[in-house]
Write a protein that holds these residues in place. Sequence first.
Motif, mmCIF file in Angstrom:
data_model
loop_
_atom_site.group_PDB
_atom_site.id
_atom_site.type_symbol
_atom_site.label_atom_id
_atom_site.label_comp_id
_atom_site.label_asym_id
_atom_site.label_seq_id
_atom_site.Cartn_x
_atom_site.Cartn_y
_atom_site.Cartn_z
ATOM 1 N N ALA A 1 8.934 -5.420 -16.498
ATOM 2 C CA ALA A 1 7.578 -5.507 -17.037
ATOM 3 C C ALA A 1 6.841 -4.163 -16.971
ATOM 4 N N GLY A 2 7.520 -3.116 -16.547
ATOM 5 C CA GLY A 2 6.913 -1.793 -16.544
ATOM 6 C C GLY A 2 6.278 -1.368 -15.236
ATOM 7 N N PHE A 3 6.524 -2.098 -14.174
ATOM 8 C CA PHE A 3 6.029 -1.684 -12.861
ATOM 9 C C PHE A 3 6.932 -0.593 -12.294
ATOM 10 N N ARG A 4 6.359 0.283 -11.500
ATOM 11 C CA ARG A 4 7.145 1.319 -10.840
ATOM 12 C C ARG A 4 6.942 1.206 -9.339
ATOM 13 N N VAL A 5 7.950 1.611 -8.611
ATOM 14 C CA VAL A 5 7.856 1.616 -7.159
ATOM 15 C C VAL A 5 7.025 2.824 -6.744
ATOM 16 N N VAL A 6 5.975 2.570 -5.991
ATOM 17 C CA VAL A 6 5.114 3.632 -5.480
ATOM 18 C C VAL A 6 5.629 4.098 -4.125
ATOM 19 N N GLY A 7 6.168 3.175 -3.362
ATOM 20 C CA GLY A 7 6.700 3.510 -2.045
ATOM 21 C C GLY A 7 7.107 2.262 -1.302
ATOM 22 N N ILE A 8 7.599 2.483 -0.112
ATOM 23 C CA ILE A 8 7.986 1.376 0.754
ATOM 24 C C ILE A 8 7.156 1.477 2.026
ATOM 25 N N ARG A 9 6.460 0.422 2.319
ATOM 26 C CA ARG A 9 5.682 0.354 3.550
ATOM 27 C C ARG A 9 6.609 -0.233 4.604
ATOM 28 N N GLU A 10 7.163 0.653 5.438
ATOM 29 C CA GLU A 10 8.164 0.254 6.412
ATOM 30 C C GLU A 10 7.542 -0.454 7.599
ATOM 31 N N ARG A 11 8.165 -1.578 7.957
ATOM 32 C CA ARG A 11 7.738 -2.338 9.129
ATOM 33 C C ARG A 11 6.221 -2.539 9.130
ATOM 34 N N ILE A 12 5.706 -2.969 7.988
ATOM 35 C CA ILE A 12 4.260 -3.106 7.817
ATOM 36 C C ILE A 12 3.701 -4.336 8.528
ATOM 37 N N GLY A 13 4.541 -5.331 8.737
ATOM 38 C CA GLY A 13 4.071 -6.533 9.417
ATOM 39 C C GLY A 13 5.221 -7.358 9.958
ATOM 40 N N ARG A 14 4.896 -8.193 10.922
ATOM 41 C CA ARG A 14 5.903 -9.103 11.488
ATOM 42 C C ARG A 14 5.817 -10.431 10.752
ATOM 43 N N HIS A 15 6.991 -10.964 10.481
ATOM 44 C CA HIS A 15 7.088 -12.225 9.747
ATOM 45 C C HIS A 15 8.246 -13.014 10.323
ATOM 46 N N ARG A 16 7.934 -14.170 10.827
ATOM 47 C CA ARG A 16 8.957 -15.046 11.404
ATOM 48 C C ARG A 16 9.789 -14.324 12.463
ATOM 49 N N GLY A 17 9.080 -13.569 13.292
ATOM 50 C CA GLY A 17 9.712 -12.931 14.440
ATOM 51 C C GLY A 17 10.400 -11.611 14.182
ATOM 52 N N ARG A 18 10.278 -11.060 12.971
ATOM 53 C CA ARG A 18 10.902 -9.763 12.718
ATOM 54 C C ARG A 18 9.999 -8.894 11.858
ATOM 55 N N TRP A 19 10.178 -7.590 12.007
ATOM 56 C CA TRP A 19 9.434 -6.641 11.193
ATOM 57 C C TRP A 19 9.931 -6.694 9.764
ATOM 58 N N ARG A 20 8.996 -6.600 8.813
ATOM 59 C CA ARG A 20 9.355 -6.631 7.395
ATOM 60 C C ARG A 20 8.805 -5.401 6.694
ATOM 61 N N ASP A 21 9.612 -4.878 5.788
ATOM 62 C CA ASP A 21 9.168 -3.828 4.878
ATOM 63 C C ASP A 21 8.568 -4.491 3.643
ATOM 64 N N VAL A 22 7.733 -3.738 2.927
ATOM 65 C CA VAL A 22 7.179 -4.204 1.664
ATOM 66 C C VAL A 22 7.283 -3.067 0.654
ATOM 67 N N VAL A 23 7.841 -3.382 -0.508
ATOM 68 C CA VAL A 23 7.909 -2.425 -1.607
ATOM 69 C C VAL A 23 6.591 -2.515 -2.361
ATOM 70 N N LEU A 24 5.885 -1.394 -2.458
ATOM 71 C CA LEU A 24 4.617 -1.354 -3.166
ATOM 72 C C LEU A 24 4.887 -0.940 -4.610
ATOM 73 N N LEU A 25 4.483 -1.800 -5.550
ATOM 74 C CA LEU A 25 4.675 -1.535 -6.972
ATOM 75 C C LEU A 25 3.334 -1.495 -7.679
ATOM 76 N N GLU A 26 3.303 -0.772 -8.792
ATOM 77 C CA GLU A 26 2.105 -0.784 -9.629
ATOM 78 C C GLU A 26 2.502 -0.628 -11.074
ATOM 79 N N ARG A 27 1.611 -1.114 -11.920
ATOM 80 C CA ARG A 27 1.750 -0.931 -13.364
ATOM 81 C C ARG A 27 0.426 -0.396 -13.861
ATOM 82 N N ARG A 28 0.480 0.799 -14.419
ATOM 83 C CA ARG A 28 -0.698 1.411 -15.028
ATOM 84 C C ARG A 28 -0.710 1.033 -16.499
ATOM 85 N N SER A 29 -1.850 0.634 -16.991
ATOM 86 C CA SER A 29 -1.958 0.267 -18.393
ATOM 87 C C SER A 29 -1.759 1.488 -19.269
#
Length: 157
Positions: A125-153
């Motif tokens: 859909a035209g989104f690009r990866v801006v970065g990876i937020r490493e170990r941004i939060g704990r979820h179900r007992g483990r650290w999780r990364d989150v891929v940050l994406l954006e789409r500029r019009s």
Amino acid sequence: MLPEHAAQVLEIYRCGIDGGDATFEEAAPSWEVFDAARLAEHRLVAVDRADRVVGWAAVSPVSERCAYAGVVEHSVYVRPDAHGRGVGTLLLDALIASTEQAGVWTIQSGIFPENTASLALHRRAGFRVVGIRERIGRHRGRWRDVVLLERRSPTLD
């Protein structure tokens, strides 16, 4: 997305939560909380021929600051039994059209790296990866990364 869709929308959200790779949330909110957090003009549902909600998309503002008036964060969720049928593409394309028509210049999202289907949908859909937020939060007992994406019009400057 109308109030009469509430139960089905929240059930689809709950399925995504239960799957473990869609959100940090642990439980679906009440309809009132869900409704208050999302912009009414950019909430969509996809329904099948039996008028059953098979997916939804919605946006929330990222900030109340006027400089960010054209920036939203979005979510797209599809019923597990409707995966792979193009529902996510239909919803995301319609959401992009809706936000662009309203002057939104950036749509962003955070996606767990394990959610490869969602990452592929967003790239198409035209989104690009801006970065990876490493170990941004704990979820179900483990650290999780989150891929940050954006789409500029491409239609707004």
